[in-house]
Design a protein around this motif. Structure first.
Motif, mmCIF file in Angstrom:
data_model
loop_
_atom_site.group_PDB
_atom_site.id
_atom_site.type_symbol
_atom_site.label_atom_id
_atom_site.label_comp_id
_atom_site.label_asym_id
_atom_site.label_seq_id
_atom_site.Cartn_x
_atom_site.Cartn_y
_atom_site.Cartn_z
ATOM 1 N N ALA A 339 0.822 -1.216 0.000
ATOM 2 C CA ALA A 339 0.000 0.000 0.000
ATOM 3 C C ALA A 339 0.851 1.260 0.000
ATOM 4 O O ALA A 339 0.492 2.265 -0.611
ATOM 5 C CB ALA A 339 -0.928 -0.014 1.215
ATOM 6 N N ASP A 340 2.012 1.211 0.671
ATOM 7 C CA ASP A 340 2.862 2.392 0.779
ATOM 8 C C ASP A 340 3.674 2.662 -0.477
ATOM 9 O O ASP A 340 4.052 3.818 -0.734
ATOM 10 C CB ASP A 340 3.832 2.237 1.958
ATOM 11 N N HIS A 341 3.974 1.627 -1.262
ATOM 12 C CA HIS A 341 4.947 1.796 -2.349
ATOM 13 C C HIS A 341 4.355 1.794 -3.747
ATOM 14 O O HIS A 341 5.055 2.157 -4.697
ATOM 15 C CB HIS A 341 6.026 0.716 -2.250
ATOM 16 N N VAL A 342 3.118 1.348 -3.905
ATOM 17 C CA VAL A 342 2.519 1.409 -5.244
ATOM 18 C C VAL A 342 2.196 2.860 -5.563
ATOM 19 O O VAL A 342 1.388 3.495 -4.887
ATOM 20 C CB VAL A 342 1.250 0.541 -5.326
ATOM 21 N N ARG A 343 2.825 3.392 -6.583
ATOM 22 C CA ARG A 343 2.596 4.772 -7.015
ATOM 23 C C ARG A 343 2.346 4.762 -8.519
ATOM 24 O O ARG A 343 3.244 4.989 -9.320
ATOM 25 C CB ARG A 343 3.806 5.655 -6.695
ATOM 26 N N PRO A 344 1.118 4.457 -8.919
ATOM 27 C CA PRO A 344 0.865 4.264 -10.357
ATOM 28 C C PRO A 344 0.886 5.566 -11.139
ATOM 29 O O PRO A 344 0.497 6.628 -10.649
ATOM 30 C CB PRO A 344 -0.517 3.623 -10.383
ATOM 31 N N ALA A 345 1.374 5.462 -12.367
ATOM 32 C CA ALA A 345 1.143 6.516 -13.340
ATOM 33 C C ALA A 345 -0.269 6.305 -13.882
ATOM 34 O O ALA A 345 -1.023 5.460 -13.399
ATOM 35 C CB ALA A 345 2.183 6.420 -14.457
ATOM 36 N N GLN A 346 -0.661 7.079 -14.873
ATOM 37 C CA GLN A 346 -1.969 6.853 -15.484
ATOM 38 C C GLN A 346 -2.005 5.470 -16.110
ATOM 39 O O GLN A 346 -1.011 4.984 -16.631
ATOM 40 C CB GLN A 346 -2.249 7.919 -16.542
ATOM 41 N N GLY A 347 -3.172 4.857 -16.062
ATOM 42 C CA GLY A 347 -3.322 3.545 -16.672
ATOM 43 C C GLY A 347 -3.636 2.482 -15.656
ATOM 44 O O GLY A 347 -3.573 2.693 -14.444
ATOM 45 N N PRO A 348 -3.976 1.288 -16.121
ATOM 46 C CA PRO A 348 -4.352 0.192 -15.219
ATOM 47 C C PRO A 348 -3.173 -0.264 -14.357
ATOM 48 O O PRO A 348 -2.004 -0.047 -14.685
ATOM 49 C CB PRO A 348 -4.787 -0.919 -16.181
ATOM 50 N N VAL A 349 -3.520 -0.929 -13.270
ATOM 51 C CA VAL A 349 -2.531 -1.507 -12.364
ATOM 52 C C VAL A 349 -2.644 -3.024 -12.460
ATOM 53 O O VAL A 349 -3.729 -3.588 -12.263
ATOM 54 C CB VAL A 349 -2.766 -1.031 -10.919
ATOM 55 N N LEU A 350 -1.537 -3.676 -12.774
ATOM 56 C CA LEU A 350 -1.524 -5.122 -12.984
ATOM 57 C C LEU A 350 -0.997 -5.844 -11.749
ATOM 58 O O LEU A 350 0.074 -5.515 -11.234
ATOM 59 C CB LEU A 350 -0.635 -5.478 -14.181
ATOM 60 N N ASP A 351 -1.754 -6.848 -11.284
ATOM 61 C CA ASP A 351 -1.242 -7.784 -10.290
ATOM 62 C C ASP A 351 -0.800 -9.022 -11.051
ATOM 63 O O ASP A 351 -1.611 -9.818 -11.504
ATOM 64 C CB ASP A 351 -2.316 -8.119 -9.248
ATOM 65 N N LEU A 352 0.501 -9.169 -11.201
ATOM 66 C CA LEU A 352 1.091 -10.220 -12.014
ATOM 67 C C LEU A 352 1.287 -11.475 -11.163
ATOM 68 O O LEU A 352 1.871 -11.410 -10.080
ATOM 69 C CB LEU A 352 2.436 -9.743 -12.571
ATOM 70 N N ALA A 353 0.827 -12.625 -11.680
ATOM 71 C CA ALA A 353 0.804 -13.861 -10.891
ATOM 72 C C ALA A 353 -0.010 -13.623 -9.629
ATOM 73 O O ALA A 353 0.442 -13.828 -8.507
ATOM 74 C CB ALA A 353 2.218 -14.337 -10.565
ATOM 75 N N MET A 421 8.913 -18.524 -11.427
ATOM 76 C CA MET A 421 8.749 -18.415 -12.883
ATOM 77 C C MET A 421 9.906 -19.093 -13.594
ATOM 78 O O MET A 421 11.055 -19.014 -13.157
ATOM 79 C CB MET A 421 8.667 -16.947 -13.279
ATOM 80 N N HIS A 422 9.597 -19.725 -14.724
ATOM 81 C CA HIS A 422 10.641 -20.461 -15.432
ATOM 82 C C HIS A 422 11.639 -19.534 -16.091
ATOM 83 O O HIS A 422 12.782 -19.921 -16.341
ATOM 84 C CB HIS A 422 10.021 -21.417 -16.463
ATOM 85 N N ASP A 423 11.256 -18.294 -16.403
ATOM 86 C CA ASP A 423 12.166 -17.327 -17.021
ATOM 87 C C ASP A 423 11.927 -15.951 -16.391
ATOM 88 O O ASP A 423 11.292 -15.077 -16.986
ATOM 89 C CB ASP A 423 11.938 -17.272 -18.530
ATOM 90 N N PRO A 424 12.427 -15.720 -15.179
ATOM 91 C CA PRO A 424 12.140 -14.459 -14.494
ATOM 92 C C PRO A 424 12.709 -13.244 -15.207
ATOM 93 O O PRO A 424 12.111 -12.162 -15.161
ATOM 94 C CB PRO A 424 12.781 -14.652 -13.109
ATOM 95 N N GLU A 425 13.850 -13.396 -15.876
ATOM 96 C CA GLU A 425 14.417 -12.247 -16.598
ATOM 97 C C GLU A 425 13.487 -11.803 -17.725
ATOM 98 O O GLU A 425 13.312 -10.599 -17.959
ATOM 99 C CB GLU A 425 15.803 -12.602 -17.154
ATOM 100 N N ALA A 426 12.883 -12.764 -18.431
ATOM 101 C CA ALA A 426 11.937 -12.417 -19.492
ATOM 102 C C ALA A 426 10.717 -11.724 -18.911
ATOM 103 O O ALA A 426 10.183 -10.771 -19.505
ATOM 104 C CB ALA A 426 11.514 -13.667 -20.260
#
Length: 504
Positions: A339-353, A421-426
């Protein structure tokens, strides 16, 4: 002098006399004298004999570390079979069992010495009858006893119990239906495959037992393995996202293959570029393709794993992989960081995995559910998320082929998932591609333990569970290569809680 020439006898004598305030540094020197490059040194057999002869001497803190080191030498004895370290330790089983019964009678079942003895003795299934007979009257927490007895058990290839044991079989009380499903699955495996599964399960339990014992010595314990973590209640308030598989976010969702726009259709959505048709199944759009190789492994196991994930599997993983035995990082602290660190720019916010939506809920409360998209590969997780967070748009998709336009997302969160994740760098490159300038990427993952003893246990867990850990500098470099700069990082234990910002 080189580690291979460290005098084990001198280090043993020095360790026995060192004050407890200095014990950890002395233990590190002792370890280096008998254990190097993942296996026993030539001095290890003589040291084992000396350690067994002085087993009950010194403070409990000294004794616990000596026993843990004996277990570590047995655990890695195959690296130096000619030394027969395992045989040397096995010759002292009666003394070790006497020490366990004597100590357990006057102390709590979760004392560091008791836990270290359980870890060590769990390596000798050929002596299971003798060990279990001597330890049957000892009061132990159910989690520790079940783990100990499973480590000593022999594999019955005709009726094995596979995969439902970590971090302790006590957390896996199966229904008749679950037992039947397991038996049907195991019946399809050949004996060699069953034995390989069984051995991997055993290694994972021994690694957990060793890590717990060492954690008790170094950071202390808080709670039991299966302690319930506080989970926010389902939040069904607010309107559902608008009907249609793209919800409010049609402008940013793209074909993961060619990145052209999608148009909604009766079946789900169609790519305006390559013509690929994506099905809307189970109430959300499936943006995986046959070429992804994105099998729903979690979904196949979800009937068993999902009810136990938050209460058993997740807290156990954080404890063992993050050295969080004292619960220094609580669920509440995780939510607060996000909650303290998410600072979105304009646009949707993605929760990945996104999983079942525990962290998606925090994002929704922080930025508004109408801005949040939850993406995961596991259908069962998305089913749970969809039922509890109707205002969030769920999508099934791959982290290495994010279905979004360039510079279209206001923020991305990936919590306790990158290491699996099998390819975290990707995946990191994809996050950098999709983030708008100024948007944040928040991340919880793990780094390698600097202590070589704990790193051994962590490595065993990584191999058995199929996860990774990341050196902070290497992770920062991967983020920089993807156009992001680390702005905040905290690393208690072996956690990495990190916030990066997409540069212009």
């Amino acid at each position: 002098m080189p580690e291979s020439q460290v005098d084990a006898g001198l280090e043993f004598a020095a360790f026995r006399s060192v004050p407890e305030a200095e014990i950890q540094d002395a233990f590190a020197r002792l370890v280096r004298s008998v254990w190097a490059q993942g296996g026993p040194t030539v001095d290890a057999p003589a040291w084992v004999r000396r350690a067994l002869a002085h087993l009950g001497e010194g403070s409990e803190a000294h004794q616990a570390r000596l026993v843990l080191l004996l277990g570590l030498l047995v655990d890695t004895s195959e690296a130096a079979p000619a030394l027969d370290v395992r045989g040397e330790v096995r010759s002292g089983l009666d003394a070790l069992l006497a020490e366990l019964t004597s100590h357990a009678a006057r102390s709590a079942g979760t004392s560091p010495l008791t836990l270290a003895l359980l870890y060590l003795l769990g390596h000798f299934p050929e002596d299971a009858a003798r060990i279990l007979d001597r330890t049957r009257g000892i009061e132990l927490p159910a989690e520790d006893r079940a783990r100990f007895e499973r480590c000593l058990a022999h594999c019955d290839v005709t009726a094995p119990a596979l995969g439902r044991v970590w971090p302790s079989p006590a957390g896996w009380t199966l229904t008749d239906e679950e037992h039947a499903r397991d038996r049907q699955w195991a019946a399809q495996l050949d004996h060699a495959t069953v034995k390989a599964f069984w051995d991997k399960d055993t290694r994972s339990l021994l690694a957990y037992a060793g890590a717990k014992a060492y954690g008790a010595m170094t950071v202390g314990l808080s709670g039991q393995d299966s302690a319930q973590q506080e989970i926010a209640p389902p939040d069904r308030t607010g309107p559902a996202h608008p009907g249609g598989p793209l919800g409010r976010h049609a402008e940013v969702i793209r074909c993961p293959t060619c990145r052209h726009r999608l148009t909604e259709a009766a079946h789900g959505a169609t790519c305006t570029g390559c013509g690929t048709r994506y099905q809307a199944r189970r109430g959300y759009l499936d943006l995986t393709s046959a070429a992804d190789g994105a099998a729903d492994v979690i979904g196949e196991n979800a009937p068993m794993y999902l009810p136990r994930y938050e209460s058993l599997l997740r807290p156990a993983f954080l404890r063992v992989h993050g050295i969080n035995w004292n619960d220094a990082i609580s669920v509440q602290a995780e939510h607060q960081y996000l909650a303290d660190h998410v600072r979105p720019a304009q646009g949707p916010v993605l929760d990945l995995a996104a999983g079942a939506g525990n962290w998606t809920r925090t994002l929704a409360r922080t930025v508004g559910a109408e801005r949040v998209i939850a993406l995961d590969l596991a259908t069962a997780m998305l089913d749970r998320l969809r039922s509890t967070l109707p205002g969030v748009l769920p999508l099934r998709g791959s982290a290495v082929e994010l279905p979004f336009a360039n510079a279209s997302l206001g923020a991305v969160n990936c919590w306790n998932a990158l290491q699996a994740m099998h390819d975290p760098e990707a995946a990191i490159r994809e996050v950098g591609r999709c983030l708008r300038p100024g948007g944040t990427f928040t991340l919880l993952t793990f780094q390698p333990a600097p202590d070589p003893v704990y790193r051994h246990f962590q490595t065993q867990i990584e191999e058995c569970l199929g996860v990774k850990s990341f050196h902070p500098d290497a992770l920062a470099s991967a983020l920089e290569a993807a156009g992001m700069t680390v702005r905040a990082m905290t690393a208690p234990g072996t956690f990495l809680l990190l916030t990066a910002v997409r540069e212009a």
